[in-house]
Design a protein around this motif. Structure first.
Motif, PDB file in Angstrom:
ATOM      1  N   TYR A   1      58.289 -24.996  39.759  1.00  0.00           N
ATOM      2  CA  TYR A   1      58.147 -24.941  38.307  1.00  0.00           C
ATOM      3  C   TYR A   1      57.175 -26.032  37.879  1.00  0.00           C
ATOM      4  O   TYR A   1      56.932 -26.997  38.621  1.00  0.00           O
ATOM      5  N   LEU A   2      56.669 -25.894  36.654  1.00  0.00           N
ATOM      6  CA  LEU A   2      55.844 -26.959  36.085  1.00  0.00           C
ATOM      7  C   LEU A   2      56.777 -28.020  35.476  1.00  0.00           C
ATOM      8  O   LEU A   2      57.762 -27.682  34.823  1.00  0.00           O
ATOM      9  N   TYR A   3      56.458 -29.294  35.696  1.00  0.00           N
ATOM     10  CA  TYR A   3      57.268 -30.370  35.104  1.00  0.00           C
ATOM     11  C   TYR A   3      56.556 -30.946  33.877  1.00  0.00           C
ATOM     12  O   TYR A   3      55.393 -31.337  33.957  1.00  0.00           O
ATOM     13  N   ILE A   4      57.254 -30.978  32.768  1.00  0.00           N
ATOM     14  CA  ILE A   4      56.660 -31.506  31.537  1.00  0.00           C
ATOM     15  C   ILE A   4      57.483 -32.702  31.043  1.00  0.00           C
ATOM     16  O   ILE A   4      58.637 -32.551  30.625  1.00  0.00           O
ATOM     17  N   ASP A   5      56.875 -33.882  31.121  1.00  0.00           N
ATOM     18  CA  ASP A   5      57.533 -35.133  30.744  1.00  0.00           C
ATOM     19  C   ASP A   5      57.237 -35.401  29.259  1.00  0.00           C
ATOM     20  O   ASP A   5      56.197 -35.957  28.914  1.00  0.00           O
ATOM     21  N   THR A   6      58.162 -34.990  28.385  1.00  0.00           N
ATOM     22  CA  THR A   6      57.875 -35.123  26.942  1.00  0.00           C
ATOM     23  C   THR A   6      57.901 -36.583  26.491  1.00  0.00           C
ATOM     24  O   THR A   6      57.215 -36.945  25.540  1.00  0.00           O
ATOM     25  N   GLY A   7      58.676 -37.423  27.183  1.00  0.00           N
ATOM     26  CA  GLY A   7      58.694 -38.850  26.845  1.00  0.00           C
ATOM     27  C   GLY A   7      57.319 -39.472  27.012  1.00  0.00           C
ATOM     28  O   GLY A   7      56.897 -40.331  26.231  1.00  0.00           O
ATOM     29  N   ALA A   8      56.584 -39.004  28.030  1.00  0.00           N
ATOM     30  CA  ALA A   8      55.238 -39.536  28.281  1.00  0.00           C
ATOM     31  C   ALA A   8      54.319 -39.237  27.099  1.00  0.00           C
ATOM     32  O   ALA A   8      53.385 -40.009  26.817  1.00  0.00           O
ATOM     33  N   MET A   9      54.571 -38.147  26.400  1.00  0.00           N
ATOM     34  CA  MET A   9      53.727 -37.794  25.245  1.00  0.00           C
ATOM     35  C   MET A   9      53.982 -38.777  24.087  1.00  0.00           C
ATOM     36  O   MET A   9      53.047 -39.269  23.456  1.00  0.00           O
ATOM     37  N   TYR A  10      55.263 -39.075  23.833  1.00  0.00           N
ATOM     38  CA  TYR A  10      55.570 -40.066  22.780  1.00  0.00           C
ATOM     39  C   TYR A  10      55.073 -41.458  23.183  1.00  0.00           C
ATOM     40  O   TYR A  10      54.612 -42.236  22.352  1.00  0.00           O
ATOM     41  N   ARG A  11      55.166 -41.747  24.453  1.00  0.00           N
ATOM     42  CA  ARG A  11      54.674 -43.049  24.933  1.00  0.00           C
ATOM     43  C   ARG A  11      53.159 -43.149  24.766  1.00  0.00           C
ATOM     44  O   ARG A  11      52.634 -44.208  24.428  1.00  0.00           O
ATOM     45  N   SER A  12      52.456 -42.049  25.000  1.00  0.00           N
ATOM     46  CA  SER A  12      50.992 -42.066  24.882  1.00  0.00           C
ATOM     47  C   SER A  12      50.571 -42.352  23.444  1.00  0.00           C
ATOM     48  O   SER A  12      49.646 -43.143  23.194  1.00  0.00           O
ATOM     49  N   LEU A  13      51.246 -41.698  22.505  1.00  0.00           N
ATOM     50  CA  LEU A  13      50.924 -41.961  21.099  1.00  0.00           C
ATOM     51  C   LEU A  13      51.227 -43.425  20.754  1.00  0.00           C
ATOM     52  O   LEU A  13      50.452 -44.089  20.057  1.00  0.00           O
ATOM     53  N   THR A  14      52.347 -43.929  21.251  1.00  0.00           N
ATOM     54  CA  THR A  14      52.725 -45.326  20.982  1.00  0.00           C
ATOM     55  C   THR A  14      51.659 -46.279  21.523  1.00  0.00           C
ATOM     56  O   THR A  14      51.254 -47.241  20.848  1.00  0.00           O
ATOM     57  N   PHE A  15      51.200 -45.987  22.727  1.00  0.00           N
ATOM     58  CA  PHE A  15      50.147 -46.817  23.337  1.00  0.00           C
ATOM     59  C   PHE A  15      48.888 -46.815  22.465  1.00  0.00           C
ATOM     60  O   PHE A  15      48.322 -47.871  22.165  1.00  0.00           O
TER      61      PHE A  15
ATOM     62  N   THR B   1      44.041 -36.052  22.531  1.00  0.00           N
ATOM     63  CA  THR B   1      44.534 -35.064  23.485  1.00  0.00           C
ATOM     64  C   THR B   1      45.371 -35.835  24.507  1.00  0.00           C
ATOM     65  O   THR B   1      44.999 -36.938  24.929  1.00  0.00           O
ATOM     66  N   ILE B   2      46.518 -35.275  24.833  1.00  0.00           N
ATOM     67  CA  ILE B   2      47.391 -35.892  25.834  1.00  0.00           C
ATOM     68  C   ILE B   2      47.569 -34.867  26.951  1.00  0.00           C
ATOM     69  O   ILE B   2      48.091 -33.778  26.713  1.00  0.00           O
TER      70      ILE B   2
ATOM     71  N   PHE C   1      46.851 -38.648  30.758  1.00  0.00           N
ATOM     72  CA  PHE C   1      45.515 -38.922  30.239  1.00  0.00           C
ATOM     73  C   PHE C   1      45.489 -38.821  28.726  1.00  0.00           C
ATOM     74  O   PHE C   1      45.965 -37.838  28.149  1.00  0.00           O
ATOM     75  N   LEU C   2      44.922 -39.841  28.107  1.00  0.00           N
ATOM     76  CA  LEU C   2      44.754 -39.861  26.656  1.00  0.00           C
ATOM     77  C   LEU C   2      43.261 -39.727  26.382  1.00  0.00           C
ATOM     78  O   LEU C   2      42.487 -40.613  26.770  1.00  0.00           O
ATOM     79  N   ASN C   3      42.878 -38.644  25.741  1.00  0.00           N
ATOM     80  CA  ASN C   3      41.442 -38.363  25.566  1.00  0.00           C
ATOM     81  C   ASN C   3      40.663 -38.649  26.853  1.00  0.00           C
ATOM     82  O   ASN C   3      39.670 -39.375  26.851  1.00  0.00           O
ATOM     83  N   ASN C   4      41.179 -38.135  27.946  1.00  0.00           N
ATOM     84  CA  ASN C   4      40.562 -38.238  29.283  1.00  0.00           C
ATOM     85  C   ASN C   4      40.618 -39.617  29.935  1.00  0.00           C
ATOM     86  O   ASN C   4      40.035 -39.819  30.995  1.00  0.00           O
ATOM     87  N   GLU C   5      41.298 -40.567  29.305  1.00  0.00           N
ATOM     88  CA  GLU C   5      41.463 -41.901  29.920  1.00  0.00           C
ATOM     89  C   GLU C   5      42.820 -41.941  30.633  1.00  0.00           C
ATOM     90  O   GLU C   5      43.845 -41.568  30.039  1.00  0.00           O
ATOM     91  N   ASP C   6      42.829 -42.391  31.865  1.00  0.00           N
ATOM     92  CA  ASP C   6      44.082 -42.466  32.622  1.00  0.00           C
ATOM     93  C   ASP C   6      44.926 -43.641  32.118  1.00  0.00           C
ATOM     94  O   ASP C   6      44.546 -44.800  32.275  1.00  0.00           O
ATOM     95  N   ILE C   7      46.079 -43.329  31.501  1.00  0.00           N
ATOM     96  CA  ILE C   7      46.950 -44.397  30.965  1.00  0.00           C
ATOM     97  C   ILE C   7      48.345 -44.336  31.615  1.00  0.00           C
ATOM     98  O   ILE C   7      49.326 -44.802  31.045  1.00  0.00           O
ATOM     99  N   THR C   8      48.400 -43.762  32.810  1.00  0.00           N
ATOM    100  CA  THR C   8      49.679 -43.571  33.513  1.00  0.00           C
ATOM    101  C   THR C   8      50.490 -44.871  33.603  1.00  0.00           C
ATOM    102  O   THR C   8      51.702 -44.873  33.368  1.00  0.00           O
ATOM    103  N   GLU C   9      49.817 -45.963  33.965  1.00  0.00           N
ATOM    104  CA  GLU C   9      50.531 -47.235  34.141  1.00  0.00           C
ATOM    105  C   GLU C   9      50.881 -47.865  32.797  1.00  0.00           C
ATOM    106  O   GLU C   9      52.004 -48.330  32.585  1.00  0.00           O
ATOM    107  N   GLN C  10      49.894 -47.863  31.903  1.00  0.00           N
ATOM    108  CA  GLN C  10      50.049 -48.571  30.622  1.00  0.00           C
ATOM    109  C   GLN C  10      51.230 -48.073  29.779  1.00  0.00           C
ATOM    110  O   GLN C  10      51.841 -48.848  29.066  1.00  0.00           O
ATOM    111  N   ILE C  11      51.530 -46.762  29.866  1.00  0.00           N
ATOM    112  CA  ILE C  11      52.599 -46.256  28.991  1.00  0.00           C
ATOM    113  C   ILE C  11      53.998 -46.692  29.433  1.00  0.00           C
ATOM    114  O   ILE C  11      54.974 -46.444  28.754  1.00  0.00           O
ATOM    115  N   ARG C  12      54.085 -47.361  30.591  1.00  0.00           N
ATOM    116  CA  ARG C  12      55.395 -47.863  31.055  1.00  0.00           C
ATOM    117  C   ARG C  12      55.585 -49.341  30.720  1.00  0.00           C
ATOM    118  O   ARG C  12      56.561 -49.957  31.143  1.00  0.00           O
TER     119      ARG C  12
END
Ligand code: C5P
Length: 219
Positions: A26-40, A63-64, A76-87
């Protein structure tokens, strides 16, 4: 077929969801990561986190993307990798405020429903079973005691060689649960038809297997 996994912070939702998605393809969709991206993004651009309409204006420019590679999900936030920063601690301690605004949630929920339309998807969050996908075929509410959740997080941080204070973690996790449960719009709540799994004394594979069994029963 959608699987909704909701529950409080640190209950193991994302690890379990990832494993279930992997095993069932299945596809995994982490919705918390979306709220974290906006917060970042909001912290970086110094947007007032109390102001829902300013946050929404910002979100409309973003775009997230959740991109899956063999190891992990990258954000990715507007194509920038923010995987680490959102934690980061800063994002974690502000995300509940950002996600409490109705203007923010309505847009996020629309994006999440669109992503889930691919069909076979596992979504984890706080309001998936109650609000985002009320018709999800499988709904799980995953919990664990606050002590156990803090202990797991503490071990995780220590394993990474990072500074960690167990008592402080307990306070922070409880605070985030309180904020997420008490917000007016789509709060953290168990859906009436969700199955509650208390993971305090279970391993990740045990929880994942229970969810996979449930899913197989319903397909
Ligand atoms: O799951 P994670 O801990 O990354 O979520 C971060 C925060 O995002 C939560 O504490 C909550 O405030 C918010 N959230 C939400 N609704 C979701 C997923 C996350 O409000 N569906």
């Amino acid at each position: 077929m959608n699987i909704a996994i909701d529950g409080p912070a640190g209950a193991g939702k994302s690890t379990v969801a990832k494993l279930v998605a992997e095993k069932l393809s299945y596809l995994y969709i982490d919705t918390g990561a979306m709220y974290r991206s906006l917060t970042f993004a909001a912290l970086r651009q110094r947007v007032n986190l109390e102001n829902g309409s300013e946050l929404r204006t910002l979100l409309d420019t973003l775009t997230i993307d959740l991109k899956h590679d063999s190891e992990q999900v990258k954000v990715f936030l507007n194509n920038e990798d923010i995987t680490e920063q959102i934690r980061s601690n800063e994002v974690t301690s502000n995300v509940s405020l950002v996600s409490s605004h109705e203007e923010v949630r309505t847009e996020m929920v629309e994006r999440q429903r669109l992503l889930a339309k691919v069909g076979r998807a596992v979504l984890d969050g706080r309001d998936i079973g109650t609000y985002v996908l009320p018709k999800a075929e499988v709904k799980v509410f995953l919990t664990a005691t606050v002590e156990e959740r803090a202990r797991r997080r503490h071990e995780e941080l220590q394993a990474k060689g990072l500074q960690s204070d167990y008592e402080q973690l307990k306070i922070e996790i409880a605070r985030r649960d309180e904020l997420d449960s008490s917000r007016v719009f789509a709060p953290l709540r168990k859906a009436d038809d969700a199955i509650e799994i208390d993971s305090t004394h279970l391993t990740i594979p045990e929880v994942a297997d229970a969810i996979i069994d449930l899913t197989k029963e319903r397909t």
